[in-house]
Design an enzyme around this catalytic site. Structure first.
Site, PDB file in Angstrom:
ATOM      1  N   HIS A 148       0.844  -1.206   0.000  1.00 45.56           N
ATOM      2  CA  HIS A 148       0.000   0.000   0.000  1.00 45.56           C
ATOM      3  C   HIS A 148       0.873   1.248   0.000  1.00 45.56           C
ATOM      4  O   HIS A 148       2.081   1.170   0.261  1.00 45.56           O
ATOM      5  CB  HIS A 148      -0.873   0.016   1.260  1.00 45.56           C
ATOM      6  CG  HIS A 148      -0.051   0.192   2.491  1.00 45.56           C
ATOM      7  ND1 HIS A 148       0.584  -0.868   3.125  1.00 45.56           N
ATOM      8  CD2 HIS A 148       0.314   1.298   3.184  1.00 45.56           C
ATOM      9  CE1 HIS A 148       1.276  -0.416   4.146  1.00 45.56           C
ATOM     10  NE2 HIS A 148       1.139   0.893   4.217  1.00 45.56           N
ATOM     11  N   HIS A 191       5.828   6.395  -0.623  1.00 45.26           N
ATOM     12  CA  HIS A 191       6.615   5.183  -0.861  1.00 45.26           C
ATOM     13  C   HIS A 191       5.766   3.951  -0.590  1.00 45.26           C
ATOM     14  O   HIS A 191       4.796   4.016   0.163  1.00 45.26           O
ATOM     15  CB  HIS A 191       7.858   5.152   0.040  1.00 45.26           C
ATOM     16  CG  HIS A 191       7.516   5.025   1.491  1.00 45.26           C
ATOM     17  ND1 HIS A 191       7.125   6.108   2.257  1.00 45.26           N
ATOM     18  CD2 HIS A 191       7.472   3.942   2.318  1.00 45.26           C
ATOM     19  CE1 HIS A 191       6.887   5.710   3.482  1.00 45.26           C
ATOM     20  NE2 HIS A 191       7.078   4.395   3.556  1.00 45.26           N
TER      21      HIS A 191
HETATM   22  P1  NAP Z   1       2.119   0.331  11.167  1.00 42.65           P
HETATM   23  O1  NAP Z   1       3.287   0.742  11.963  1.00 42.65           O
HETATM   24  O2  NAP Z   1       0.777   0.379  11.782  1.00 42.65           O
HETATM   25  O3  NAP Z   1       2.129   1.264   9.841  1.00 42.65           O
HETATM   26  C1  NAP Z   1       1.091   1.273   8.912  1.00 42.65           C
HETATM   27  C2  NAP Z   1       1.450   2.237   7.817  1.00 42.65           C
HETATM   28  O4  NAP Z   1       1.616   3.548   8.372  1.00 42.65           O
HETATM   29  C3  NAP Z   1       2.769   1.933   7.109  1.00 42.65           C
HETATM   30  O5  NAP Z   1       2.649   2.311   5.744  1.00 42.65           O
HETATM   31  C4  NAP Z   1       3.773   2.828   7.759  1.00 42.65           C
HETATM   32  O6  NAP Z   1       4.772   3.274   6.866  1.00 42.65           O
HETATM   33  C5  NAP Z   1       2.928   4.030   8.123  1.00 42.65           C
HETATM   34  N1  NAP Z   1       3.429   4.686   9.323  1.00 42.65           N
HETATM   35  C6  NAP Z   1       3.647   4.119  10.533  1.00 42.65           C
HETATM   36  N2  NAP Z   1       4.066   5.046  11.409  1.00 42.65           N
HETATM   37  C7  NAP Z   1       4.136   6.217  10.732  1.00 42.65           C
HETATM   38  C8  NAP Z   1       4.497   7.540  11.089  1.00 42.65           C
HETATM   39  N3  NAP Z   1       4.888   7.854  12.330  1.00 42.65           N
HETATM   40  N4  NAP Z   1       4.450   8.503  10.133  1.00 42.65           N
HETATM   41  C9  NAP Z   1       4.040   8.215   8.880  1.00 42.65           C
HETATM   42  N5  NAP Z   1       3.675   6.975   8.480  1.00 42.65           N
HETATM   43  C10 NAP Z   1       3.719   5.989   9.392  1.00 42.65           C
HETATM   44  O7  NAP Z   1       2.270  -1.111  10.606  1.00 42.65           O
HETATM   45  P2  NAP Z   1       3.520  -1.693   9.799  1.00 42.65           P
HETATM   46  O8  NAP Z   1       4.260  -0.565   9.180  1.00 42.65           O
HETATM   47  O9  NAP Z   1       3.038  -2.762   8.932  1.00 42.65           O
HETATM   48  O10 NAP Z   1       4.414  -2.324  10.932  1.00 42.65           O
HETATM   49  C11 NAP Z   1       5.679  -1.735  11.241  1.00 42.65           C
HETATM   50  C12 NAP Z   1       6.128  -2.220  12.569  1.00 42.65           C
HETATM   51  O11 NAP Z   1       5.172  -1.822  13.568  1.00 42.65           O
HETATM   52  C13 NAP Z   1       6.252  -3.706  12.620  1.00 42.65           C
HETATM   53  O12 NAP Z   1       7.472  -4.028  13.211  1.00 42.65           O
HETATM   54  C14 NAP Z   1       5.072  -4.130  13.469  1.00 42.65           C
HETATM   55  O13 NAP Z   1       5.364  -5.281  14.240  1.00 42.65           O
HETATM   56  C15 NAP Z   1       4.798  -2.940  14.320  1.00 42.65           C
HETATM   57  N6  NAP Z   1       3.380  -2.795  14.619  1.00 42.65           N
HETATM   58  C16 NAP Z   1       3.004  -2.405  15.850  1.00 42.65           C
HETATM   59  C17 NAP Z   1       1.673  -2.278  16.158  1.00 42.65           C
HETATM   60  C18 NAP Z   1       1.261  -1.833  17.506  1.00 42.65           C
HETATM   61  O14 NAP Z   1       0.089  -1.940  17.851  1.00 42.65           O
HETATM   62  N7  NAP Z   1       2.171  -1.303  18.305  1.00 42.65           N
HETATM   63  C19 NAP Z   1       0.697  -2.543  15.218  1.00 42.65           C
HETATM   64  C20 NAP Z   1       1.097  -2.912  13.942  1.00 42.65           C
HETATM   65  C21 NAP Z   1       2.444  -3.036  13.666  1.00 42.65           C
HETATM   66  P3  NAP Z   1       6.077   2.408   6.548  1.00 42.65           P
HETATM   67  O15 NAP Z   1       5.637   1.367   5.590  1.00 42.65           O
HETATM   68  O16 NAP Z   1       7.028   3.383   5.961  1.00 42.65           O
HETATM   69  O17 NAP Z   1       6.543   1.832   7.853  1.00 42.65           O
END
Ligand code: NAP
Length: 169
Positions: free
Chosen positions: A39, A121
Site C-alpha cells: 500500500h 513510498h
Molecule cells: P504500522 O506501523 O501500523 O504502519 C502502517 C502504515 O503507516 C505503514 O505504511 C507505515 O509506513 C505508516 N506509518 C507508521 N508510522 C508512521 C508515522 N509515524 N508517520 C508516517 N507513516 C507511518 O504497521 P507496519 O508498518 O506494517 O508495521 C511496522 C512495525 O510496527 C512492525 O514491526 C510491526 O510489528 C509494528 N506494529 C506495531 C503495532 C502496535 O500496535 N504497536 C501494530 C502494527 C504493527 P512504513 O511502511 O514506511 O513503515
C-alpha cells in the site's frame, strides 16, 4: 485502534510490486511485505478511539478523490527500520495535493497535523540486512489511483496485518 489512510494498488500492479519485493528480498534479506499488505500510506493516524473511528469511516465514505497517475521509477531505503521501498524520483503534485487535502479534513475532525515531510513510498521489505538497492533492476510502473482506504493495523505473532474499515466513494 491503530489506523492509517492509504491507497491500495490494483491487482495487476500489486502482483508487479510483489515481484519487486521478491527481488529485493533476494538481494537485501529482511521481511518481505506480503502482496495483500502492499500500500501507499497518505496519513498515519496512530491510536484512535472507537467513536472517533466511526466518525472517520463516515467521513471517508463521503470523500470522492479525483484520482491520478503516479509514476514509480526508483528504489529507496529508510536506514533505521531497514525499509526498502519503491516510489517516484520526482515529487508528484497530485499525490501531494491529495495528502494535504486529506489532512485538512482530518484536522477538522480533531486529528493531529500532517508530518513535516511526506515521502510517498511503498514499503517492500522491513528489517533488511543489507540496503544494497544499487544492484536491483530499474523500476518503471504507473499506478492509476482513485479510491482511498481506511485501514486498521494490528500485530500477530508472525507480523503486522491490516483490516479494511472503509473506502472512499
Ligand atoms: P504500522 O506501523 O501500523 O504502519 C502502517 C502504515 O503507516 C505503514 O505504511 C507505515 O509506513 C505508516 N506509518 C507508521 N508510522 C508512521 C508515522 N509515524 N508517520 C508516517 N507513516 C507511518 O504497521 P507496519 O508498518 O506494517 O508495521 C511496522 C512495525 O510496527 C512492525 O514491526 C510491526 O510489528 C509494528 N506494529 C506495531 C503495532 C502496535 O500496535 N504497536 C501494530 C502494527 C504493527 P512504513 O511502511 O514506511 O513503515
Amino acid at each position: 485502534m491503530r489506523l492509517f489512510l492509504a491507497l491500495e494498488p490494483p491487482p495487476a500492479l500489486r502482483a508487479r510490486l510483489g515481484a519487486l519485493a521478491d527481488l529485493a528480498q533476494a538481494q537485501c534479506g529482511g521481511r518481505r511485505v506480503p502482496d495483500e499488505s502492499l500500500h501507499l500510506t497518505l496519513a498515519f493516524l496512530g491510536e484512535v478511539e472507537t467513536a472517533r473511528a466511526e466518525t472517520l469511516i463516515e467521513w471517508l465514505q463521503g470523500e470522492a478523490p479525483q484520482g491520478g497517475e503516479w509514476r514509480l521509477d526508483r528504489w529507496g531505503t529508510f536506514r533505521r527500520p531497514g525499509i526498502v521501498w519503491v516510489g517516484g524520483s520526482t515529487p508528484d503534485p497530485a499525490l501531494a495535493a491529495l495528502q494535504a487535502r486529506l489532512w485538512d479534513g482530518l484536522e477538522a475532525l480533531g486529528h493531529g497535523g500532517p508530518p513535516t515531510r511526506f515521502v510517498p513510498h511503498i514499503t517492500l521489505l522491513r528489517r533488511a540486512r543489507r540496503l544494497s538497492i544499487e544492484a536491483l533492476p530499474p523500476v518503471d510502473l504507473t499506478w492509476r489511483w482513485r479510491r482511498l482506504t481506511l485501514l486498521r493495523s494490528f500485530t500477530l505473532d508472525d507480523g503486522p496485518r491490516y483490516e479494511v474499515l472503509a473506502r472512499s466513494a
